[in-house]
Design an enzyme around this catalytic site. Structure first.
Site, PDB file in Angstrom:
ATOM      1  N   SER A   1      -9.878   2.222   2.706  1.00 55.38           N
ATOM      2  CA  SER A   1      -8.951   2.921   1.848  1.00 55.38           C
ATOM      3  C   SER A   1      -7.916   2.041   1.164  1.00 55.38           C
ATOM      4  CB  SER A   1      -8.209   3.973   2.682  1.00 55.38           C
ATOM      5  OG  SER A   1      -7.379   3.322   3.634  1.00 55.38           O
TER       6      SER A   1
ATOM      7  N   LYS B   1       0.862  -1.186   0.000  1.00 54.05           N
ATOM      8  CA  LYS B   1       0.000   0.000   0.000  1.00 54.05           C
ATOM      9  C   LYS B   1       0.898   1.235   0.000  1.00 54.05           C
ATOM     10  CE  LYS B   1      -3.929   2.130   2.444  1.00 54.05           C
ATOM     11  NZ  LYS B   1      -4.881   2.035   3.573  1.00 54.05           N
TER      12      LYS B   1
ATOM     13  N   SER C   1     -10.374   0.004   6.919  1.00 54.42           N
ATOM     14  CA  SER C   1      -9.722   0.124   5.609  1.00 54.42           C
ATOM     15  C   SER C   1      -9.014  -1.125   5.097  1.00 54.42           C
ATOM     16  CB  SER C   1      -8.712   1.273   5.629  1.00 54.42           C
ATOM     17  OG  SER C   1      -9.386   2.506   5.533  1.00 54.42           O
TER      18      SER C   1
END
Lengths: 483, 489
Positions: free
Chosen positions: B151, B76, B175
């Site tokens: 997210s 990420k 998330s």
């Protein structure tokens, strides 16, 4: 006309003398090239986190113990949010609602000699925080340079109660605090480098009024002289303003040393809302009682205790004891000198350290830690005065010799330079006879009742021995002969 | 090869069935082919990845391989990665090449894992749909007209479309779990403090926690073994001895492997607000758990309803302060033109941050302001304590709590983008877990109209190994997690 009472509280930022910063491993050494002592944490790269430096906490504990404050079992780091280019995170990590030290007291001495008085100044709190970097406005062709070497340097902010009633008290407090933080080894006290800087909150009120007047805060006083000047100016300005029918508005002011004036930097209306909240990156600081006790056991004897002991054990006056405990270095020097000179010489030794040595150091701009005459050398010198080997006057000459490295001990210089006092009364008598014969007119004047002439004759006798004759003996013998 | 689990790939590398260079190339080719449709990766750098893969092969040849040596993983873009752009989904960091590695990246590098690329995400992890990214929305591989969740939407889309065997994510209010649920994956948010936050760009410091997103609980365990561990650079990292999160998975499978397990079913998770078809799938999964020997017990989390409002005070408050460092002074975006210092700040931040980030900075600044702090921030902290106490009480009655991960399956791109409150409610079942600092896991439990739904497991503090085992036992008797979206050959 009303009589005005002056009310002063002081906030002091003492830079803690730790090797590394409060929340990062960067060095705190002063004077490096810009930004070489700023690591990822100090420049606030994305993702970095603060880690509390344990030795910073130890400094705070030492301070808390030294002022008899309460070392909080739990204190909390908070974020003080504001934007400034030399504040890399956009917030300063400080302590707000829960400081590490609560309360405490400082004792200050005012006046001299017999009129010496003591006063207690209460402390509100002391808390840990990080310093910001520096903005450099010169040499950047209209731009501003940022040096983050200082960012994250540990500070102890020490807040006093509004207990001071004159600029002299404020300066005495600041000096006592300055001496104390150096004494306990938590701050180098270098005011030029900004290691010790004060803000003074100043207000005035009519005597007898309970409520405080509105205060103005004079920021960043980095010398005791400026502090005195700034407060004096500010007080006069406030009184004049009120007496002219004006009102004091709460404000932050700066002192301009060139003009000797204070001027407002920002008013209360532009006061920031710092949006303090507990820093979620740091756990509450929990201080173990055993740790505090270990530190307490390792604390040096504090100035007040040492002062009392000097008065008690060495029969010194409070004034002398205060002078000798102005710093740990001076006190240690004195006791080391006294160990050689002997306790019977406590008073002359005190004079030699706080008058003669101090003046000589001052002349050369040297600190006592760099004194060319070591404590043991001075002690040896005082011992020779005590046993009448030399007079006080000759001692000054020997001292100068030690200062200039003409010998390694007082004895060596006395011997080499033939400075030993003449105490043989036969020799002194013969000498006096010669002086009397050569100065018949002075003798006549003396006999005519002019006491001054006697002193002149003593002078002649001393001159004839290059000062080596024992002055008391010369005196006694002259009296006898002229008697 | 590409549909194999991480543990199967570990074996393939160990048995020299394939090299890390070949495996990495395989995935890089897939990324090249499909990323345009998904927008899952924001940065790929084949040269760097292949160099890492080559070093991994050499390490294996030298007999110094660890389980993850040579395994390509997607990271990420919230984890600072030395020499890589690390954008956090923002224009503000659009040019930021990190000079250092996050602890999580350091751990993966130390095991010899390969970085396949950096995955797209909601800007500064603020979002539940991956629509707030400066680099554009990520598409859900199960229906590219829909969001993948957020997210960590880029990580989820990448793993779901088999562009990576597994990925890292971060979870502040759901998330990891919510995108895992929407993309038919298994995602774990560990107990707060288990995975170091050093180098993980902060959104809400007291809630953020990194974790794995993979295709099975078994793979999550493998990744967590590398990600977790005490880090002295993170003061909120927990000093505990290392544990093997896979340890319960390899146990023999008796007929009723979960006999004695008490599953708590909170009434608050099964009321209104959840799509009926999702509720149906969750109910069916719980039936499956009973078959595995588990018992169920009704529990209550009375303060759950306060979790979204409390979260939307605490998280923005912390974010408003955390994001102050993005000021255009030292790195990142600076407005090309400005009048003075204040103007530079204003323009750089106005131009560098997107709308959702600005909204949360404004909310956070407001709730911390003088005169509002007690009413909002302190009150929210009190609620937070109540919520944590609810869970502590609940775990006296049960071992693991189950319910839906998200109230719906993946919604359409744009559907909720203009209604922040609807968007915030999408995390209604996940947020309480962050507020309490507990571990939570989402695993696939079936499909509604062709879209995956997730079952959420919540455990007591440090019960990651148990959660992974509970998920693993279900995955041994179901094959939801082995379904792949069509169209990504």
């Amino acid at each position: 006309m009303k009589q005005w009472e002056i009310v002063i509280g002081i906030e002091t930022h003492a830079q803690l003398s730790t090797q590394s910063k409060i929340f990062s491993g960067s060095s705190t050494a002063f004077g490096a090239e810009p930004n070489v002592q700023a690591n990822a944490v100090d420049i606030a790269l994305p993702g970095v986190l603060p880690v509390l430096n344990k030795s910073v906490v130890e400094c705070a504990i030492r301070f808390g113990l030294a002022v008899n404050g309460e070392v909080a079992e739990k204190s909390v780091f908070a974020r003080k949010n504001y934007f400034y280019p030399d504040l890399p995170k956009g917030y300063q990590i400080s302590q707000y609602e829960h400081p590490v030290v609560v309360g405490g007291k400082m004792t200050i001495q005012m006046g001299q000699g017999d009129s010496l008085t003591e006063k207690t100044i209460n402390l509100t709190r002391a808390h840990l925080e990080e310093d910001a970097g520096k903005s450099l406005h010169e040499d950047f062709h209209g731009k501003t340079g940022i040096d983050l070497n200082r960012a994250g340097t540990p500070l102890l902010e020490i807040v006093s109660e509004p207990d001071m009633r004159s600029s002299a008290e404020a300066v005495a407090y600041a000096k006592a605090l300055h001496a104390l933080v150096r004494w306990i080894g938590i701050c180098d006290g270098n005011m030029q480098e900004g290691s010790f800087r004060c803000d003074a909150n100043v207000s005035v009120r009519p005597f007898g009024q309970k409520e405080f007047g509105t205060r103005r805060e004079i920021k960043n006083l980095n010398s005791f002289r400026f502090m005195q000047q700034a407060i004096d100016f500010e007080v006069q300005w406030q009184i004049a303003t009120i007496e002219d029918g004006g009102r004091i508005e709460q404000a932050t002011v700066l002192f301009d040393p060139d003009s000797g004036e204070t001027r407002a930097m920002r008013s209360k209306e532009d006061a920031h809302d710092y949006r303090y909240f507990p820093d979620p990156d740091l756990l509450p600081l929990i201080i173990d009682r055993q740790w505090v006790e270990r530190i307490r056991a390792g604390m040096p004897e504090l100035p007040a205790a040492k002062r009392e002991r000097f008065v008690r054990d060495y029969a010194l006056s409070a004034y002398d004891a205060t002078a000798l405990t102005a710093s740990l270095e001076i006190a240690d020097y004195y006791e080391a000198a006294l160990a050689v000179a002997g306790n019977a010489s406590a008073k002359p030794c005190a004079n030699w350290v706080s008058v003669e040595l101090a003046a000589r150091l001052n002349k050369d701009g040297k600190d006592i830690s760099a004194a060319p005459v070591a404590a043991a050398q001075l002690g040896g010198l005082v011992a020779r005065i005590a046993d009448s080997t030399i007079s006080n006057n000759i001692a000054r000459k020997v001292f100068e010799g030690l200062w200039n490295g003409e010998g390694s001990t007082a004895d060596e210089i006395i011997e080499k330079q033939g400075l030993k006092q003449i105490t043989d009364s036969g020799a002194i008598e013969a000498l006096i006879d010669g002086v009397l014969a050569a100065n018949a007119s002075m003798v006549a004047e003396f006999r005519a009742g002019k006491e001054k002439a006697f002193n002149a004759l003593v002078g002649q006798a001393m001159k004839a021995t290059k000062g080596k004759a024992n002055p008391q003996q010369v005196n006694d013998l002259l009296r006898k002969k002229l008697g | 090869m590409i549909s194999r689990s991480v543990s199967a790939l570990v074996q393939a590398l160990a048995e020299r069935e394939i090299s890390s260079v070949e495996l990495t190339q395989l995935y890089l080719d897939r990324i090249a082919r499909h990323n345009l449709a998904l927008n899952a990766f924001v940065t790929v750098d084949p040269e760097k990845s292949l160099a890492q893969a080559k070093r991994a092969d050499e390490r294996r040849a030298a007999g110094q391989a660890t389980p993850l040596t040579g395994i390509p993983l997607a990271q990420k873009d919230i984890f600072c990665t030395q020499g890589w752009l690390t954008t956090c989904g923002s224009k503000m960091l659009g040019n930021f090449v990190s000079p250092y590695d996050a602890t999580v990246i350091e751990h993966f590098n130390a095991t010899g894992a390969v970085i396949l690329g950096k995955t797209n995400m909601d800007e500064f992890a603020m979002g539940s749909s991956n629509e707030t990214s400066h680099f554009g929305a990520v598409k859900n591989p199960w229906d590219t007209a829909r969001v993948p969740g957020g997210s960590s939407g880029g990580s989820a889309a990448a793993v779901a479309a088999l562009l990576a065997p597994a990925a890292t994510g971060t979870d502040t209010g759901g998330s990891i779990r919510q995108p895992a649920s929407m993309c038919n994956l298994t995602g774990l948010k560990p107990t707060y403090g288990v995975v170091s936050r050093y180098g993980m760009i902060a959104y809400a410091s007291s809630l953020d926690q990194g974790g794995p997103i993979a295709r099975s609980a078994e793979d999550c365990a493998l990744l967590l073994n590398t990600m977790a561990g005490f880090d002295e650079r993170d003061s909120t990292s927990l000093e505990r001895s290392r544990e093997d999160y896979s340890r319960e998975l390899s146990a023999r499978t008796p007929e009723k492997p979960l006999a004695g397990l008490k599953i708590g079913l909170p009434g608050e998770f099964f009321g209104e607000g959840c799509a009926p078809e999702v509720m149906q799938l969750v109910a069916e999964a719980i039936v499956e758990y009973r078959k595995l020997g588990a018992e169920t017990v009704d529990i209550s989390l009375p303060n759950m309803k306060l979790s979204v409002p409390a979260y939307y005070v605490i998280a923005p408050a912390e974010a408003s302060s955390n994001l102050s460092r993005f000021d255009g002074v030292r790195y990142g975006y600076r407005a090309p033109e400005y009048d003075d210092l204040d103007d530079m700040y204003a323009r750089s931040r106005a131009q560098g941050f997107g709308a959702e980030v600005k909204r949360r900075i404004l909310i956070g600044t407001y709730v911390l302001s003088h005169g509002y702090y007690d009413a909002y921030y302190l009150q929210a902290q009190r609620i937070r304590r109540l919520i944590a106490n609810d869970f502590i009480a609940a775990f006296k009655q049960c071992d693991v709590i189950m319910g839906p991960t998200s109230p719906s399956t993946a919604f359409r791109i744009g559907e909720k983008a203009s209604d922040p409150v609807q968007m915030y409610l999408s995390d209604i079942y996940t947020i309480a877990v962050n507020l309490a600092g507990l571990p939570g896991l989402s695993l696939p439990c079936g499909f509604a109209s062709g879209l995956p739904a997730g079952l959420q497991l919540i455990g007591d503090y440090f019960s990651e190994a148990r959660l992974l085992n509970v998920a693993h036992r279900y995955q041994q008797v179901t094959d939801w997690h082995q379904q792949y979206p069509a169209g990504f050959d």
